[in-house]
Design a protein around this motif. Structure first.
Motif, mmCIF file in Angstrom:
data_model
loop_
_atom_site.group_PDB
_atom_site.id
_atom_site.type_symbol
_atom_site.label_atom_id
_atom_site.label_comp_id
_atom_site.label_asym_id
_atom_site.label_seq_id
_atom_site.Cartn_x
_atom_site.Cartn_y
_atom_site.Cartn_z
ATOM 1 N N ILE A 1 0.879 -1.178 0.000
ATOM 2 C CA ILE A 1 0.000 0.000 0.000
ATOM 3 C C ILE A 1 0.906 1.214 0.000
ATOM 4 O O ILE A 1 1.738 1.380 0.893
ATOM 5 N N PHE A 2 0.770 2.069 -0.999
ATOM 6 C CA PHE A 2 1.600 3.253 -1.122
ATOM 7 C C PHE A 2 0.725 4.487 -1.064
ATOM 8 O O PHE A 2 -0.233 4.619 -1.821
ATOM 9 N N GLN A 3 1.023 5.387 -0.138
ATOM 10 C CA GLN A 3 0.253 6.605 0.025
ATOM 11 C C GLN A 3 1.131 7.819 -0.240
ATOM 12 O O GLN A 3 2.221 7.952 0.318
ATOM 13 N N ASN A 4 0.637 8.729 -1.102
ATOM 14 C CA ASN A 4 1.385 9.941 -1.415
ATOM 15 C C ASN A 4 1.225 11.013 -0.343
ATOM 16 O O ASN A 4 2.029 11.918 -0.225
ATOM 17 N N GLY A 5 0.148 10.918 0.422
ATOM 18 C CA GLY A 5 -0.118 11.948 1.426
ATOM 19 C C GLY A 5 -0.961 13.078 0.857
ATOM 20 O O GLY A 5 -1.210 13.163 -0.347
ATOM 21 N N LYS A 6 -1.446 13.911 1.736
ATOM 22 C CA LYS A 6 -2.303 15.016 1.330
ATOM 23 C C LYS A 6 -1.494 16.293 1.156
ATOM 24 O O LYS A 6 -0.674 16.645 1.989
ATOM 25 N N LYS A 7 -1.720 16.967 0.046
ATOM 26 C CA LYS A 7 -1.052 18.229 -0.228
ATOM 27 C C LYS A 7 -2.062 19.242 -0.740
ATOM 28 O O LYS A 7 -2.871 18.932 -1.623
ATOM 29 N N ASN A 8 -2.015 20.416 -0.168
ATOM 30 C CA ASN A 8 -2.896 21.512 -0.613
ATOM 31 C C ASN A 8 -4.366 21.104 -0.600
ATOM 32 O O ASN A 8 -5.123 21.400 -1.520
ATOM 33 N N ASN A 9 -4.747 20.412 0.472
ATOM 34 C CA ASN A 9 -6.132 19.994 0.659
ATOM 35 C C ASN A 9 -6.642 19.066 -0.441
ATOM 36 O O ASN A 9 -7.845 18.904 -0.627
ATOM 37 N N GLU A 10 -5.724 18.465 -1.201
ATOM 38 C CA GLU A 10 -6.148 17.508 -2.222
ATOM 39 C C GLU A 10 -6.446 16.166 -1.561
ATOM 40 O O GLU A 10 -5.967 15.858 -0.482
ATOM 41 N N LYS A 11 -7.265 15.377 -2.256
ATOM 42 C CA LYS A 11 -7.577 14.062 -1.723
ATOM 43 C C LYS A 11 -6.312 13.199 -1.714
ATOM 44 O O LYS A 11 -5.448 13.313 -2.577
ATOM 45 N N GLU A 12 -6.261 12.354 -0.732
ATOM 46 C CA GLU A 12 -5.093 11.487 -0.591
ATOM 47 C C GLU A 12 -5.069 10.446 -1.705
ATOM 48 O O GLU A 12 -6.040 9.729 -1.935
ATOM 49 N N ASN A 13 -3.941 10.368 -2.405
ATOM 50 C CA ASN A 13 -3.775 9.365 -3.450
ATOM 51 C C ASN A 13 -3.233 8.084 -2.839
ATOM 52 O O ASN A 13 -2.301 8.108 -2.038
ATOM 53 N N CYS A 14 -3.801 6.983 -3.226
ATOM 54 C CA CYS A 14 -3.393 5.710 -2.646
ATOM 55 C C CYS A 14 -3.349 4.641 -3.730
ATOM 56 O O CYS A 14 -4.303 4.514 -4.507
ATOM 57 N N GLN A 15 -2.247 3.925 -3.788
ATOM 58 C CA GLN A 15 -2.099 2.810 -4.704
ATOM 59 C C GLN A 15 -1.851 1.551 -3.883
ATOM 60 O O GLN A 15 -1.130 1.586 -2.890
ATOM 61 N N ALA A 16 -2.450 0.455 -4.315
ATOM 62 C CA ALA A 16 -2.306 -0.782 -3.554
ATOM 63 C C ALA A 16 -2.336 -1.977 -4.490
ATOM 64 O O ALA A 16 -2.928 -1.928 -5.575
ATOM 65 N N MET A 17 -1.676 -3.036 -4.072
ATOM 66 C CA MET A 17 -1.694 -4.300 -4.808
ATOM 67 C C MET A 17 -1.778 -5.437 -3.801
ATOM 68 O O MET A 17 -0.989 -5.491 -2.846
ATOM 69 N N ALA A 18 -2.741 -6.310 -4.000
ATOM 70 C CA ALA A 18 -2.902 -7.446 -3.095
ATOM 71 C C ALA A 18 -1.751 -8.432 -3.283
ATOM 72 O O ALA A 18 -1.230 -8.602 -4.390
ATOM 73 N N GLY A 19 -1.347 -9.065 -2.194
ATOM 74 C CA GLY A 19 -0.292 -10.062 -2.265
ATOM 75 C C GLY A 19 -0.753 -11.329 -2.953
ATOM 76 O O GLY A 19 -1.956 -11.598 -3.076
ATOM 77 N N LEU A 20 0.192 -12.142 -3.393
ATOM 78 C CA LEU A 20 -0.109 -13.376 -4.113
ATOM 79 C C LEU A 20 0.075 -14.615 -3.249
ATOM 80 O O LEU A 20 -0.074 -15.730 -3.739
ATOM 81 N N ILE A 21 0.398 -14.428 -1.960
ATOM 82 C CA ILE A 21 0.535 -15.571 -1.068
ATOM 83 C C ILE A 21 -0.317 -15.357 0.182
ATOM 84 O O ILE A 21 -0.642 -14.227 0.544
ATOM 85 N N ARG A 22 -0.693 -16.460 0.795
ATOM 86 C CA ARG A 22 -1.488 -16.415 2.028
ATOM 87 C C ARG A 22 -0.977 -17.515 2.952
ATOM 88 O O ARG A 22 -0.888 -18.676 2.558
ATOM 89 N N VAL A 23 -0.624 -17.148 4.182
ATOM 90 C CA VAL A 23 -0.041 -18.095 5.139
ATOM 91 C C VAL A 23 -1.070 -18.449 6.195
ATOM 92 O O VAL A 23 -1.621 -17.570 6.856
#
Length: 267
Positions: A8-30
């Motif tokens: 999960i990668f978050q750019n953070g909020k700047k100048n009251n803009e909405k927070e941008n967030c990129q995510a990718m689910a993992g391919l393994i489960r333990v």
């Protein structure tokens, strides 16, 4: 690693803009591990576990000199030294025994030779990614993982053995039965070949680095960082090291003098 484990990668909020967030689910489960042998609980013990000390930059950063006045700090242009590991060693209950109970943690260990069983589910891994997963899980003979609490005191050393089962969905759903049983779509795969192919690929890429291929050798475990890792994971070598009692005053002096820890192969 990000593709296998997810992120999960978050750019953070700047100048009251909405927070941008990129995510990718993992391919393994333990799955959770369940006990299959042993597991007897031993008496509770109070130990000092400690934790990372970022101010000890002499150990966390690559240093060019052991001179206290000329050491690199976090403001310097120097790389991180690497991952933090503990040696395999006999159980030690005397280290930091002089500390008060206020800084100690109560642990409840289990007996030696206990066995657990668990499953790791994966999907859509490339052969190299699967080889990486197998290499990490099942170490070479004589090497072992360290899992759990109080690793610095000798607890948590364990070996993991694996069995590889692959399922081909397209093969599974083409027909319901296979001979006299359900068609599971399971196929056999040589896990040792997958591990060897992964190691060969890593060496082919890393041998171009003078830092990693410092000995100009021809093997995965001969690369600089892999040699250090192998030393740290070597059970017999760790147990052979002297396990002297570290008194509070000794530890305080070494911290004050900012003594640099040697690399594993020079211990």
């Amino acid at each position: 690693a990000e593709r296998i484990m997810g992120f999960i990668f978050q750019n953070g909020k700047k100048n009251n803009e909405k927070e941008n967030c990129q995510a990718m689910a993992g391919l393994i489960r333990v799955e959770d591990a369940f006990l299959v042998k042993g597991g007897k609980t031993l008496p509770k013990r109070k130990v000092v576990l400690g934790g990372p000390k970022p101010t000890a930059f002499q150990n966390y950063l690559v240093q060019k000199t052991d001179s206290l006045q000329n050491m690199d700090t976090y403001n310097s242009n120097t790389p991180l030294r690497g991952a933090k590991f503990w040696w395999h060693r006999p159980i030690d209950m005397d280290t930091f025994s002089e500390q008060s109970d206020a800084v100690k943690t109560t642990i409840e260990p289990i007996e030696k030779e206990s066995e657990f069983r668990f499953r790791v589910h994966f999907e859509n891994l490339t052969p190299y990614e699967l080889g990486a997963l197998l290499t990490v899980i099942e170490l070479e003979k004589g090497l072992a993982h360290k899992i759990g609490m109080a690793k610095s005191l000798g607890y948590g050393s364990c070996r993991i053995e694996s069995q590889l089962t692959l399922c081909n969905p397209s093969k599974r759903y083409k027909k319901i039965f296979q001979e006299s049983s359900w068609n599971t779509g399971q196929t056999a795969e040589d896990k040792e070949k997958l591990k060897t192919d992964f190691k060969t690929m890593v060496y082919r890429v890393m041998k171009k680095s003078p830092y990693e291929n410092d000995r100009n050798t021809a093997g995965y475990w001969d690369l600089y960082r892999m040699r250090q890792l192998k030393k740290m994971l070597d059970v017999a070598y760790g147990n052979s090291l002297s396990s002297r009692v570290i008194r509070d005053q000794d530890f305080a002096k070494e911290s004050r003098d900012r003594k640099i820890l040697p690399i594993p192969e020079k211990v």
